[in-house]
Design a protein around this motif. Sequence first.
Motif, PDB file in Angstrom:
ATOM      1  N   PHE A  46       4.367  49.750  10.800  1.00  0.00           N
ATOM      2  CA  PHE A  46       3.044  49.324  10.373  1.00  0.00           C
ATOM      3  C   PHE A  46       2.392  48.338  11.315  1.00  0.00           C
ATOM      4  O   PHE A  46       1.193  48.172  11.320  1.00  0.00           O
ATOM      5  CB  PHE A  46       3.094  48.769   8.947  1.00  0.00           C
ATOM      6  N   TYR A  47       3.148  47.681  12.126  1.00  0.00           N
ATOM      7  CA  TYR A  47       2.633  46.492  12.780  1.00  0.00           C
ATOM      8  C   TYR A  47       3.177  46.475  14.190  1.00  0.00           C
ATOM      9  O   TYR A  47       4.230  45.942  14.444  1.00  0.00           O
ATOM     10  CB  TYR A  47       3.146  45.296  11.970  1.00  0.00           C
ATOM     11  N   ASN A  48       2.451  47.126  15.105  1.00  0.00           N
ATOM     12  CA  ASN A  48       3.083  47.421  16.383  1.00  0.00           C
ATOM     13  C   ASN A  48       2.983  46.347  17.458  1.00  0.00           C
ATOM     14  O   ASN A  48       3.750  46.368  18.408  1.00  0.00           O
ATOM     15  CB  ASN A  48       2.556  48.745  16.931  1.00  0.00           C
ATOM     16  N   GLU A  49       2.019  45.420  17.293  1.00  0.00           N
ATOM     17  CA  GLU A  49       1.985  44.392  18.329  1.00  0.00           C
ATOM     18  C   GLU A  49       3.200  43.453  18.183  1.00  0.00           C
ATOM     19  O   GLU A  49       3.849  43.477  17.158  1.00  0.00           O
ATOM     20  CB  GLU A  49       0.675  43.583  18.308  1.00  0.00           C
ATOM     21  N   ASN A  50       3.468  42.665  19.211  1.00  0.00           N
ATOM     22  CA  ASN A  50       4.602  41.734  19.226  1.00  0.00           C
ATOM     23  C   ASN A  50       5.926  42.424  18.885  1.00  0.00           C
ATOM     24  O   ASN A  50       6.674  41.949  18.054  1.00  0.00           O
ATOM     25  CB  ASN A  50       4.404  40.592  18.222  1.00  0.00           C
ATOM     26  N   HIS A  51       6.185  43.538  19.491  1.00  0.00           N
ATOM     27  CA  HIS A  51       7.445  44.235  19.184  1.00  0.00           C
ATOM     28  C   HIS A  51       8.655  43.311  19.311  1.00  0.00           C
ATOM     29  O   HIS A  51       8.779  42.551  20.244  1.00  0.00           O
ATOM     30  CB  HIS A  51       7.641  45.414  20.133  1.00  0.00           C
TER      31      HIS A  51
ATOM     32  N   LYS B 252       0.479  43.409  -7.195  1.00  0.00           N
ATOM     33  CA  LYS B 252       0.776  42.776  -5.899  1.00  0.00           C
ATOM     34  C   LYS B 252       0.798  43.803  -4.768  1.00  0.00           C
ATOM     35  O   LYS B 252       0.276  43.557  -3.673  1.00  0.00           O
ATOM     36  CB  LYS B 252       2.114  42.015  -5.974  1.00  0.00           C
ATOM     37  N   ALA B 253       1.411  44.969  -5.041  1.00  0.00           N
ATOM     38  CA  ALA B 253       1.481  45.995  -3.984  1.00  0.00           C
ATOM     39  C   ALA B 253       0.088  46.562  -3.704  1.00  0.00           C
ATOM     40  O   ALA B 253      -0.270  46.798  -2.541  1.00  0.00           O
ATOM     41  CB  ALA B 253       2.447  47.108  -4.390  1.00  0.00           C
ATOM     42  N   GLN B 254      -0.714  46.736  -4.759  1.00  0.00           N
ATOM     43  CA  GLN B 254      -2.079  47.248  -4.549  1.00  0.00           C
ATOM     44  C   GLN B 254      -2.909  46.274  -3.719  1.00  0.00           C
ATOM     45  O   GLN B 254      -3.691  46.664  -2.863  1.00  0.00           O
ATOM     46  CB  GLN B 254      -2.771  47.487  -5.899  1.00  0.00           C
ATOM     47  N   TYR B 255      -2.704  44.988  -3.979  1.00  0.00           N
ATOM     48  CA  TYR B 255      -3.424  43.955  -3.218  1.00  0.00           C
ATOM     49  C   TYR B 255      -3.107  44.109  -1.720  1.00  0.00           C
ATOM     50  O   TYR B 255      -3.989  44.130  -0.870  1.00  0.00           O
ATOM     51  CB  TYR B 255      -2.992  42.581  -3.724  1.00  0.00           C
TER      52      TYR B 255
ATOM     53  N   LYS C 183      -5.756  45.312   1.148  1.00  0.00           N
ATOM     54  CA  LYS C 183      -6.138  44.319   2.163  1.00  0.00           C
ATOM     55  C   LYS C 183      -5.738  44.747   3.584  1.00  0.00           C
ATOM     56  O   LYS C 183      -6.484  44.560   4.527  1.00  0.00           O
ATOM     57  CB  LYS C 183      -5.488  42.978   1.812  1.00  0.00           C
ATOM     58  N   PHE C 184      -4.527  45.302   3.713  1.00  0.00           N
ATOM     59  CA  PHE C 184      -4.021  45.591   5.053  1.00  0.00           C
ATOM     60  C   PHE C 184      -4.041  47.075   5.412  1.00  0.00           C
ATOM     61  O   PHE C 184      -3.748  47.442   6.540  1.00  0.00           O
ATOM     62  CB  PHE C 184      -2.597  45.031   5.208  1.00  0.00           C
ATOM     63  N   LYS C 185      -4.349  47.928   4.429  1.00  0.00           N
ATOM     64  CA  LYS C 185      -4.386  49.385   4.648  1.00  0.00           C
ATOM     65  C   LYS C 185      -3.068  49.883   5.250  1.00  0.00           C
ATOM     66  O   LYS C 185      -3.033  50.653   6.211  1.00  0.00           O
ATOM     67  CB  LYS C 185      -5.547  49.781   5.583  1.00  0.00           C
TER      68      LYS C 185
ATOM     69  N   SER D 259       1.851  55.231   2.657  1.00  0.00           N
ATOM     70  CA  SER D 259       0.612  55.174   3.445  1.00  0.00           C
ATOM     71  C   SER D 259      -0.507  56.015   2.848  1.00  0.00           C
ATOM     72  O   SER D 259      -1.673  55.819   3.176  1.00  0.00           O
ATOM     73  CB  SER D 259       0.876  55.576   4.897  1.00  0.00           C
ATOM     74  N   SER D 260      -0.167  56.925   1.934  1.00  0.00           N
ATOM     75  CA  SER D 260      -1.236  57.710   1.293  1.00  0.00           C
ATOM     76  C   SER D 260      -1.738  57.035   0.018  1.00  0.00           C
ATOM     77  O   SER D 260      -2.609  57.544  -0.669  1.00  0.00           O
ATOM     78  CB  SER D 260      -0.731  59.120   0.962  1.00  0.00           C
ATOM     79  N   GLY D 261      -1.142  55.888  -0.329  1.00  0.00           N
ATOM     80  CA  GLY D 261      -1.601  55.153  -1.509  1.00  0.00           C
ATOM     81  C   GLY D 261      -0.830  55.495  -2.780  1.00  0.00           C
ATOM     82  O   GLY D 261      -1.160  55.021  -3.858  1.00  0.00           O
ATOM     83  N   LYS D 262       0.231  56.292  -2.662  1.00  0.00           N
ATOM     84  CA  LYS D 262       1.014  56.673  -3.840  1.00  0.00           C
ATOM     85  C   LYS D 262       2.043  55.589  -4.161  1.00  0.00           C
ATOM     86  O   LYS D 262       2.698  55.080  -3.238  1.00  0.00           O
ATOM     87  CB  LYS D 262       1.717  57.995  -3.526  1.00  0.00           C
ATOM     88  N   ALA D 263       2.152  55.242  -5.445  1.00  0.00           N
ATOM     89  CA  ALA D 263       3.070  54.152  -5.835  1.00  0.00           C
ATOM     90  C   ALA D 263       4.369  54.693  -6.445  1.00  0.00           C
ATOM     91  O   ALA D 263       4.362  55.686  -7.178  1.00  0.00           O
ATOM     92  CB  ALA D 263       2.368  53.238  -6.839  1.00  0.00           C
TER      93      ALA D 263
END
Length: 208
Positions: free
Chosen positions: A7-12, A68-71, A75-77, A140-144
């Motif tokens: 999810f977060y590729n910078e600063n590997h 909490k997970a929806q938030y 927010k971060f997609k 990532s598709s929004g399914k919980a």
Amino acid sequence: MKDDLYFYNENHTSKPMRLLFCSTNLGKTQEIQYKFGKFIDIQNLLDVGCEEAIPETANSFEGNALLKAQYGYEKFKLACFSDDSGLEVIALNNQPGVFSARYAGVPKSDKRNMDKLLFELKGLKNRKACFKTVIVYIDSSGKAFSFEGKIEGEIIEEKRGEHGFGYDPIFQPKGYAKTFAEMSLAEKSELSHRAIALEKFHAFIFKK
Ligand code: IMP
């Protein structure tokens, strides 16, 4: 599913996969990182610069975990997960339950929460209690998806131990002579409510 984890590729770092944990709770983060650390680098909200307290207005662990997970997802997609947990004490009609973090009011204080619980149980023989956790993962598709863990035990009369967080010094799991706070991170991570939920979550994300 693996794509969700990048999810977060910078600063590997040397750890290839990262996943957002929608919490600022350092005790929970440490336990989750311990269980998942070999496979996934867990980043909590503080790690991504978010210090907002997410409103926990539902009346169940699952409802609050979903909030909490929806938030985090909105927010971060990004794919992310949350943990809502607490202590249910049988003689107190399952209180503090979803109010565990704020049992003695705000600002939150583990010490005042434990002192209040010990006071409420003073003189009572029935000290049975259980810890519950619900983890909600949003892909990532929004399914919980949700995963539960529970452990039974009792509330002892005086605090014992220095490890852990929250109510750990007064909770002794059934069949053990130590409180959670007298156990190492490794020991607690073998048996806790959170460990049980995390094992189910782990099996789920790595089966795909
Ligand atoms: P929340 O899930 O952020 O609403 O807060 C859960 C609260 O329950 C924590 O702040 C602790 O007080 C308590 N709690 C949850 N899990 C544990 C645990 O593993 N040990 C001790 N206390 C816990």
